[in-house]
Design a protein around this motif. Structure first.
Motif, PDB file in Angstrom:
ATOM      1  N   ASN A 199       3.252  -5.184   1.944  1.00 30.54           N
ATOM      2  CA  ASN A 199       2.323  -6.242   2.355  1.00 30.54           C
ATOM      3  C   ASN A 199       1.274  -5.778   3.363  1.00 30.54           C
ATOM      4  O   ASN A 199       0.913  -6.528   4.261  1.00 30.54           O
ATOM      5  CB  ASN A 199       3.098  -7.419   2.957  1.00 30.54           C
ATOM      6  N   GLN A 200       0.802  -4.538   3.222  1.00 26.68           N
ATOM      7  CA  GLN A 200      -0.195  -4.042   4.183  1.00 26.68           C
ATOM      8  C   GLN A 200      -1.553  -4.689   3.958  1.00 26.68           C
ATOM      9  O   GLN A 200      -2.391  -4.718   4.842  1.00 26.68           O
ATOM     10  CB  GLN A 200      -0.371  -2.516   4.048  1.00 26.68           C
ATOM     11  N   VAL A 201      -1.784  -5.173   2.729  1.00 25.43           N
ATOM     12  CA  VAL A 201      -3.087  -5.728   2.387  1.00 25.43           C
ATOM     13  C   VAL A 201      -2.897  -7.154   1.878  1.00 25.43           C
ATOM     14  O   VAL A 201      -2.128  -7.383   0.945  1.00 25.43           O
ATOM     15  CB  VAL A 201      -3.765  -4.865   1.302  1.00 25.43           C
TER      16      VAL A 201
ATOM     17  N   LYS B 272      -3.326  -5.840   6.923  1.00 22.40           N
ATOM     18  CA  LYS B 272      -2.231  -6.580   7.587  1.00 22.40           C
ATOM     19  C   LYS B 272      -2.567  -8.072   7.698  1.00 22.40           C
ATOM     20  O   LYS B 272      -2.286  -8.698   8.716  1.00 22.40           O
ATOM     21  CB  LYS B 272      -1.931  -5.973   8.961  1.00 22.40           C
ATOM     22  N   ARG B 273      -3.186  -8.592   6.680  1.00 24.66           N
ATOM     23  CA  ARG B 273      -3.599 -10.007   6.571  1.00 24.66           C
ATOM     24  C   ARG B 273      -4.613 -10.419   7.638  1.00 24.66           C
ATOM     25  O   ARG B 273      -4.691 -11.592   8.000  1.00 24.66           O
ATOM     26  CB  ARG B 273      -2.385 -10.926   6.604  1.00 24.66           C
TER      27      ARG B 273
ATOM     28  N   LEU C 141       0.892  -1.167   0.000  1.00 18.34           N
ATOM     29  CA  LEU C 141       0.000   0.000   0.000  1.00 18.34           C
ATOM     30  C   LEU C 141       0.922   1.206   0.000  1.00 18.34           C
ATOM     31  O   LEU C 141       1.520   1.514   1.026  1.00 18.34           O
ATOM     32  CB  LEU C 141      -0.859  -0.052   1.266  1.00 18.34           C
TER      33      LEU C 141
ATOM     34  N   ASP D  33      -2.939  -1.655  14.227  1.00 14.95           N
ATOM     35  CA  ASP D  33      -2.062  -2.810  14.101  1.00 14.95           C
ATOM     36  C   ASP D  33      -2.917  -4.076  14.097  1.00 14.95           C
ATOM     37  O   ASP D  33      -4.151  -3.992  14.073  1.00 14.95           O
ATOM     38  CB  ASP D  33      -0.989  -2.808  15.201  1.00 14.95           C
ATOM     39  N   ARG D  34      -2.249  -5.235  14.112  1.00 13.72           N
ATOM     40  CA  ARG D  34      -2.997  -6.491  13.990  1.00 13.72           C
ATOM     41  C   ARG D  34      -3.947  -6.769  15.142  1.00 13.72           C
ATOM     42  O   ARG D  34      -4.808  -7.625  15.043  1.00 13.72           O
ATOM     43  CB  ARG D  34      -2.012  -7.650  13.921  1.00 13.72           C
ATOM     44  N   ASP D  35      -3.758  -6.073  16.259  1.00  9.19           N
ATOM     45  CA  ASP D  35      -4.635  -6.281  17.402  1.00  9.19           C
ATOM     46  C   ASP D  35      -5.609  -5.133  17.596  1.00  9.19           C
ATOM     47  O   ASP D  35      -6.190  -4.970  18.657  1.00  9.19           O
ATOM     48  CB  ASP D  35      -3.788  -6.481  18.662  1.00  9.19           C
TER      49      ASP D  35
ATOM     50  N   LEU E 232       4.291   1.051   1.886  1.00 13.51           N
ATOM     51  CA  LEU E 232       4.186   0.111   3.006  1.00 13.51           C
ATOM     52  C   LEU E 232       4.001  -1.308   2.479  1.00 13.51           C
ATOM     53  O   LEU E 232       3.018  -1.610   1.808  1.00 13.51           O
ATOM     54  CB  LEU E 232       3.038   0.503   3.929  1.00 13.51           C
TER      55      LEU E 232
ATOM     56  N   GLU F 280       1.578 -16.857  13.980  1.00 15.83           N
ATOM     57  CA  GLU F 280       2.654 -15.947  14.365  1.00 15.83           C
ATOM     58  C   GLU F 280       2.512 -15.388  15.774  1.00 15.83           C
ATOM     59  O   GLU F 280       2.587 -14.185  15.993  1.00 15.83           O
ATOM     60  CB  GLU F 280       2.731 -14.792  13.346  1.00 15.83           C
TER      61      GLU F 280
ATOM     62  N   TYR G  73       5.327   1.536  11.142  1.00 19.85           N
ATOM     63  CA  TYR G  73       4.274   1.002  10.287  1.00 19.85           C
ATOM     64  C   TYR G  73       4.365  -0.501  10.087  1.00 19.85           C
ATOM     65  O   TYR G  73       3.544  -1.092   9.392  1.00 19.85           O
ATOM     66  CB  TYR G  73       4.316   1.675   8.911  1.00 19.85           C
ATOM     67  N   ASP G  74       5.392  -1.137  10.665  1.00 20.12           N
ATOM     68  CA  ASP G  74       5.539  -2.570  10.433  1.00 20.12           C
ATOM     69  C   ASP G  74       4.297  -3.303  10.939  1.00 20.12           C
ATOM     70  O   ASP G  74       3.798  -3.029  12.021  1.00 20.12           O
ATOM     71  CB  ASP G  74       6.807  -3.085  11.130  1.00 20.12           C
ATOM     72  N   LYS G  75       3.812  -4.236  10.099  1.00 19.36           N
ATOM     73  CA  LYS G  75       2.613  -5.022  10.438  1.00 19.36           C
ATOM     74  C   LYS G  75       2.726  -5.748  11.768  1.00 19.36           C
ATOM     75  O   LYS G  75       1.747  -6.057  12.404  1.00 19.36           O
ATOM     76  CB  LYS G  75       2.398  -6.119   9.392  1.00 19.36           C
ATOM     77  N   LYS G  76       3.940  -6.114  12.136  1.00 19.13           N
ATOM     78  CA  LYS G  76       4.106  -7.024  13.275  1.00 19.13           C
ATOM     79  C   LYS G  76       4.113  -6.306  14.621  1.00 19.13           C
ATOM     80  O   LYS G  76       4.328  -6.923  15.646  1.00 19.13           O
ATOM     81  CB  LYS G  76       5.410  -7.823  13.118  1.00 19.13           C
ATOM     82  N   ASN G  77       3.955  -4.995  14.595  1.00 21.57           N
ATOM     83  CA  ASN G  77       3.978  -4.274  15.856  1.00 21.57           C
ATOM     84  C   ASN G  77       2.636  -4.317  16.538  1.00 21.57           C
ATOM     85  O   ASN G  77       1.615  -4.571  15.931  1.00 21.57           O
ATOM     86  CB  ASN G  77       4.388  -2.824  15.613  1.00 21.57           C
ATOM     87  N   ARG G  78       2.641  -4.053  17.817  1.00 19.61           N
ATOM     88  CA  ARG G  78       1.409  -4.001  18.584  1.00 19.61           C
ATOM     89  C   ARG G  78       1.417  -2.745  19.423  1.00 19.61           C
ATOM     90  O   ARG G  78       2.366  -2.493  20.165  1.00 19.61           O
ATOM     91  CB  ARG G  78       1.322  -5.234  19.501  1.00 19.61           C
ATOM     92  N   GLY G  79       0.350  -1.943  19.265  1.00 23.12           N
ATOM     93  CA  GLY G  79       0.186  -0.767  20.111  1.00 23.12           C
ATOM     94  C   GLY G  79       1.310   0.239  20.002  1.00 23.12           C
ATOM     95  O   GLY G  79       1.652   0.896  20.982  1.00 23.12           O
ATOM     96  N   GLY G  80       1.894   0.359  18.793  1.00 26.72           N
ATOM     97  CA  GLY G  80       2.877   1.419  18.565  1.00 26.72           C
ATOM     98  C   GLY G  80       4.298   1.077  19.021  1.00 26.72           C
ATOM     99  O   GLY G  80       5.225   1.813  18.731  1.00 26.72           O
TER     100      GLY G  80
ATOM    101  N   THR H 276      -5.765  -2.878  20.819  1.00 24.45           N
ATOM    102  CA  THR H 276      -4.858  -1.737  20.972  1.00 24.45           C
ATOM    103  C   THR H 276      -5.544  -0.431  20.589  1.00 24.45           C
ATOM    104  O   THR H 276      -5.302   0.601  21.187  1.00 24.45           O
ATOM    105  CB  THR H 276      -3.622  -1.915  20.082  1.00 24.45           C
TER     106      THR H 276
ATOM    107  N   THR I 103      -8.399  -8.194   5.285  1.00 25.67           N
ATOM    108  CA  THR I 103      -7.236  -8.055   4.415  1.00 25.67           C
ATOM    109  C   THR I 103      -6.211  -7.060   4.951  1.00 25.67           C
ATOM    110  O   THR I 103      -5.077  -7.053   4.487  1.00 25.67           O
ATOM    111  CB  THR I 103      -7.680  -7.588   3.007  1.00 25.67           C
TER     112      THR I 103
END
Lengths: 360, 360
Positions: free
Chosen positions: A147-149, B114-115, A142, B89-91, A145, A227, A319-326, B31, B112
């Motif tokens: 693989n955002q979608v 962040k998958r 996107l 984010d994902r959560d 960014l 994951e 902006y990484d997808k794998k983050n949580r809560g910033g 989050t 879709t």
């Protein structure tokens, strides 16, 4: 025998892989068969595909422009429309013949067209063989960014034939090699030692190493498909690596004198930075850090960063997808094959890591 | 007690539904919380949502334009970007507060982004309550082709509160009523007899009928989630209905003097046509055909078709998602509640059915 069949994957890496492909086709009996290529695989890989399958007269070929910048929703819209206009229905099959852009984007198009049609991936790049082929992730970028979608869904079948690698330009091979090195770092010293000497000219050995990478990745994603834990190790070097890749893509679009980096080139830098952080935060052995650094640089060369580049890259991390809560989480290592997930790292240390890279 | 919990769905239609919503929120601890509305539900439904949940200060509201024409990929791109820019984010959780366009599109965006991020649907239209709420289908239109792009995935929770129906304009209610009538036709004479007299002013009875529709749809989709057999019955009246809806949408865009039809209005016509075809091909009782026709026309009125309209509609049939290999399949009935799937129909008979509708 190179066959992997479980709930998640059905991957064939044998010389007999094409027989399994034919079996799959017969049992599926799709209403129509579409093959997705990019302009490069259309030229260099499609003839071999036709030779192996004899499908030349039965398939409809769809072709997209080559390169990560086309891995976006606009390309999907074109393909969804082409599928519609060519009468694709829910029982039509999409075969993705290409590198990671084609398999990621084609997989997403198949998973979402009419709420999902069957698809088969035939990775033609080393990167796609050892990475994108396992785990069912697909999607598009996107803007800058990555693989955002996307969604997570496995292809019906993955067919790995290393004959396709002979069609690849050298830098593209190096790119896949980065992921294989990563598999060594996160999994075992024994594999790391072997994979350093990966050489496509020694065919049988190369084929075995590729298959071992597929098995490593499969073991990791099977244990942790969503994951929550171990799968995060596959992100080794990718937290900063993705941000570096995004940053260079953005800059190259504004300024033609700067070239975008290949995925593997960015990840290679990310792995050196992550290993340095591992040394500083997790007592990763200094000696091994130095060997890893010089090995990676010998394959990938070096890129220069100014302070403002690093600042922008740190901004992109959020902006990484794998983050949580910033909060940004890193995978780090206490030794080769020994990982620690969900590590947080101060920005100061990130600058220090770039400094270490600069001086190596 | 109006609670439905199974592998596929977690749907609450009780007065206590909001308690379950709060429980879900507490156990999820997202989050960030995003609420998707359209301009209408933003004005008419959001205040009630805040009143019931007390979430006014904790959520970020995203708003799209109202109407089926905005149920497209461009709207998704705007939302994916807004989620990115607002640090989803994902959560993070997406709550879709609206009719079928909002729940279909918002569900697809959530599946879709962040998958896949968790989402909750709060349908505010009758149509969304009795139809879109069950079965996990989501997606968007591609040009004039309905729901060509999407996936199948259930929301964490569906919350049905008929208080929202008081905010709806009358024609929108009629539209949901069409699907309830369909549930009667494909499922049981007993429900058909009751649902003819659906009247929102009789609250308790209306709420019970809505819940019965939810249960019927749930029974059908649970038995056949991948639409191999019985689920196809939900397509009753939709094969021609969708084509009619697509056609009027196209014409209304070119010619402002023609109005697009509501989904339910198009399906209502499709049901009369399908019941006529059932009479001609499956010995559906003539007397019942006549009652059904007059009942439906009494609710939905009539639309005129010229011969060239019908020809275009037949052309559009070929694009229906549910077809296989270019053949158009209909669900027909041998009696109320007795179905026959995968029926083929000659074009000549389709013209005859339109002729019957015209003269009714």
């Amino acid at each position: 025998m190179k066959r992997l069949n479980n709930d998640l994957s059905s991957i064939y890496g044998d010389v007999n892989a094409w027989d399994f492909f034919e079996n799959q086709l017969n049992s599926l009996s799709p209403t129509k068969i579409f093959v997705l290529t990019d302009v490069n695989t259309n030229k260099h890989c499609l003839p071999y595909f036709f030779e192996k399958t004899g499908l030349k007269k039965q398939v409809q070929v769809l072709t997209i422009a080559a390169g990560e910048v086309y891995k976006n929703i606009s390309t999907c819209v074109v393909l969804w429309n082409e599928l519609s206009q060519n009468g694709a229905d829910r029982d039509s099959l999409l075969i993705n013949l290409g590198g990671g852009v084609v398999t990621d984007l084609g997989g997403f198009v198949a998973c979402t067209f009419k709420r999902g049609i069957p698809f088969i991936n035939i990775p033609t790049s080393l990167l796609a063989m050892v990475d994108a082929s396992v785990g069912g992730k697909n999607g598009v970028d996107l803007g800058s960014l990555k693989n955002q979608v996307g969604v997570i869904k496995n292809p019906l079948q993955v067919l790995i034939d290393i004959a396709f690698l002979e069609t690849l330009p050298r830098p593209q091979l190096v790119s896949g090699h980065a992921e294989m090195l990563k598999h060594g770092l996160i999994y075992s010293k024994a594999y790391w030692d072997k994979v350093q000497y990966f050489d496509l000219d020694r065919k049988i050995e190369a084929s075995d190493l590729i298959w071992e990478s597929v098995l490593i990745k499969n073991e990791v994603v099977t244990e942790d498909p969503r994951e929550k834990g171990r799968r995060k190790t596959l992100n080794y070097g990718h937290t900063l690596g993705h941000a570096i890749e995004s940053y260079f893509m953005e800059v190259s679009q504004k300024n033609t004198s700067t070239k975008a980096l290949l995925h593997g080139e960015a990840i290679a830098i990310g792995m050196i930075l992550a290993t340095y952080l591992s040394y500083r935060l997790c007592s990763f052995p200094k000696k091994k850090l130095e060997t890893i650094t010089s090995t990676i640089i010998s394959f990938f060369g070096k890129v220069s960063f100014e302070r403002h580049d690093i600042e922008e890259i740190i901004t992109l991390l959020a902006y990484d997808k794998k983050n949580r809560g910033g909060t940004v989480y890193f995978v780090l290592l206490t030794d080769i094959g020994q990982y620690k997930i969900n590590c947080t790292v101060e920005n100061k240390l990130i600058f220090e890591a770039f400094d270490y890279y600069e001086k190596s």
